[in-house]
Write an enzyme that holds these catalytic residues in place. Structure first.
Site, PDB file in Angstrom:
ATOM      1  N   ASP A 293     -11.440  16.177   5.203  1.00 18.62           N
ATOM      2  CA  ASP A 293     -10.815  16.055   6.520  1.00 18.62           C
ATOM      3  C   ASP A 293      -9.382  16.558   6.551  1.00 18.62           C
ATOM      4  OD1 ASP A 293      -9.788  13.918   5.042  1.00 18.62           O
ATOM      5  OD2 ASP A 293     -10.393  12.381   6.475  1.00 18.62           O
TER       6      ASP A 293
ATOM      7  N   MET B  96     -12.360  11.817   2.759  1.00 18.97           N
ATOM      8  CA  MET B  96     -12.396  12.227   1.366  1.00 18.97           C
ATOM      9  C   MET B  96     -12.528  11.012   0.438  1.00 18.97           C
ATOM     10  SD  MET B  96      -9.375  15.083   1.729  1.00 18.97           S
ATOM     11  CE  MET B  96      -9.520  15.780   0.088  1.00 18.97           C
ATOM     12  N   HIS B  97     -12.945  11.272  -0.797  1.00 17.37           N
ATOM     13  CA  HIS B  97     -13.037  10.285  -1.884  1.00 17.37           C
ATOM     14  C   HIS B  97     -14.224   9.329  -1.771  1.00 17.37           C
ATOM     15  CE1 HIS B  97      -8.925  11.544  -2.578  1.00 17.37           C
ATOM     16  NE2 HIS B  97      -8.449  10.863  -1.564  1.00 17.37           N
TER      17      HIS B  97
END
EC number: 2.7.1.17
Length: 497
Positions: A236, A82-83
């Site tokens: 995830d 993520m991110h």
């Protein structure tokens, strides 16, 4: 031929792909390592095409394996780190390397956002890991790249685009960008406009939405001989939760990979969490989750192996830790090697051993690292309980779930039952389950978890050991306050981070 689905996870250290039957049997699992580039301390980047090539290599291995001889792939879905930021030009090609979730270069941009909007934006703390801060860093430091940016994506969305030629982002991952209105489920463009972000948003879809088929060209290259339906997938952590059966209020997950995560499901849309807890959309419809993050959880153990105990494998390190007494003979470790996110939100804090003496040995050091990682995760559980959440059991996955010693240690520190999965495939399983749901193999999430999720063992907490650990935990919590200014000054005078 019988049908299977693929679950693809675009991880930080590797891309992993599993093939799963209608009944939740994992026929085969393969992975391909991914290289991370750290040109400057605090910088963390990867080539987006390495993810796609890794996924393709894994799929080819699966298709040509003996385990899939009598099966055909009919659907797939994806999870991913993520991110992490990918920017594409008007030909939808990556403009530069992806800036990863654990990159800490954007402190200045964090401070800019906080000055305008406060410490929390859209129910989440403003931290270097989030996507908005990386976008602003590019805008301010790479203006030519910024001018050429047509759209931004997250890692698994880029791999899905390469498979299907369809551009979109789903809600669980989008909620980790600081640019999504989680309650209205739309881009918070008024936030973006304040920082000069306007046209670069991808379309939003649900996690189990059908987004297209694998293109004919890619299917031929991979050896897929039928129409393979592709479903959106999820971040995830959300996929890891689904793949562990963590789908309902207060159900809680502990995941120890490169980072460490404590995640607890939350149906209250008006929940208000602080202390750098994150509040994101689940891949499960109408469900959110609150999450605390330790940036260097498994990464601390990897550091120990690579730099202190290079002659030992992980099983041997765990065995040495098991030989040391509770409390590591008075040695405390704080896993702040990459800064810390929850509860401190401090990119400048660094790790430390406290209490080191001549009588300490490798066993003590190994155990102190494992205890320190677990204390850091317990800070999130402790806070969630303080906020009224009931946590009586935790499902544990990742590297920390591979050792019964570490699972029992989690039970004792967390003071809760720890569930060990019979077959633990992490976010890949959640992605595969989303594909199975999308294909209509199961109607409801609760139905598929009954068939796919099995538990091997439940570790019970020991109240005496918990009390002993809490004496060390109180000291562990004090370490941050005592070392914060020292490590910040060390970074300043050494000019290496």
């Amino acid at each position: 031929m019988k049908e299977v689905v693929l679950g693809i996870d675009v991880g930080t250290s590797a891309v992993k792909v599993i093939a799963v039957t209608k009944y939740g049997e994992v026929l085969k699992s393969v992975h391909a390592p991914v290289k991370t580039m750290n040109f400057i301390n605090g910088y963390s980047e990867q080539n987006p095409d390495d993810w796609f090539e890794g996924a393709c290599d894994c799929i080819k291995q699966l298709i040509h394996s003996k385990e899939l001889t009598h099966y055909q792939v009919t659907g797939l879905s994806l999870s991913g780190q993520m991110h992490s930021l990918v920017i594409l030009d008007d030909e939808y090609k990556p403009i530069r390397n992806a800036i990863l979730w654990n990159d800490t270069r954007s402190t200045f941009q964090c401070n800019l956002i906080k000055k305008k909007l406060g410490d929390y934006v859209l129910d989440n703390p403003v931290l270097e890991g989030f996507t908005l801060t990386k976008l602003l860093w590019i805008k301010e430091n790479e203006p030519n790249h910024w001018l050429n940016t047509e759209v931004f994506l997250l890692p698994k969305d880029y791999v899905r685009f390469k498979l299907t030629d369809k551009l979109n982002m789903e809600y669980s991952d989008a909620s980790s960008t600081l640019l999504l209105d989680n309650q209205q489920k739309c881009w918070a463009k008024e936030v973006g406009r304040q920082f000069g972000i306007d046209h670069i948003y991808p379309n939003l879809v649900n996690s189990d939405d059908f987004v297209g088929y694998v293109t004919e060209h890619v299917a031929q290259e991979l050896g897929l001989n039928n129409l393979v339906a592709v479903f959106a997938g999820g971040g995830d952590n959300a996929c890891g939760a689904l793949g562990s059966g963590v789908i309902a209020d207060n159900q809680t997950l502990c995941s120890i990979g490169t980072s460490g995560v404590v995640l607890s499901c939350e149906s209250d849309k008006n929940a208000d969490y602080q202390q750098n807890m994150h509040y994101f959309n689940h891949v499960v419809t109408d469900m959110s989750y609150v999450m605390g993050v330790t940036l260097a959880a498994g990464d601390s153990l990897r550091w120990l192996k690579n730099n202190i105990l290079p002659h030992l494998n992980y099983d041997q390190i765990i065995s040495k830790a098991k030989s040391a007494p509770l409390g590591s003979n008075g040695l405390l470790f704080t896993p702040y090697l990459s800064g810390e996110r929850t509860p401190h939100g401090d990119a400048s804090i660094r790790g430390s051993f406290i209490g080191l003496k001549t009588s300490h040995n490798r066993n003590d050091i190994a155990r102190s690292v494992i205890e320190g990682i677990t204390f850091s995760l317990y800070e999130s559980i402790n806070y969630l309980r303080h906020m009224g959440k009931t946590i009586t059991s935790v499902t544990s996955i990742g590297g920390g779930a591979q050792s019964d010693f570490w699972l029992q240690l989690q039970a004792d520190i967390f003071n809760t039952k720890i569930k060990k999965l019979k077959h633990e495939e992490g976010p890949c399983m959640g992605a595969a389950m989303l594909a199975a749901l999308g294909l209509g193999w199961y109607e409801h999430v609760a139905d598929i978890t009954k068939h796919f999720i099995k538990y091997e063992y439940v570790f019970e907490p020991d109240s005496k050991r918990h009390k002993q650990y809490m004496a060390y935990f109180e000291l562990y919590q004090a370490v941050y306050q005592q070392t914060q200014s020292i490590t910040a000054q060390l970074l300043k005078i050494s000019d290496v981070d």
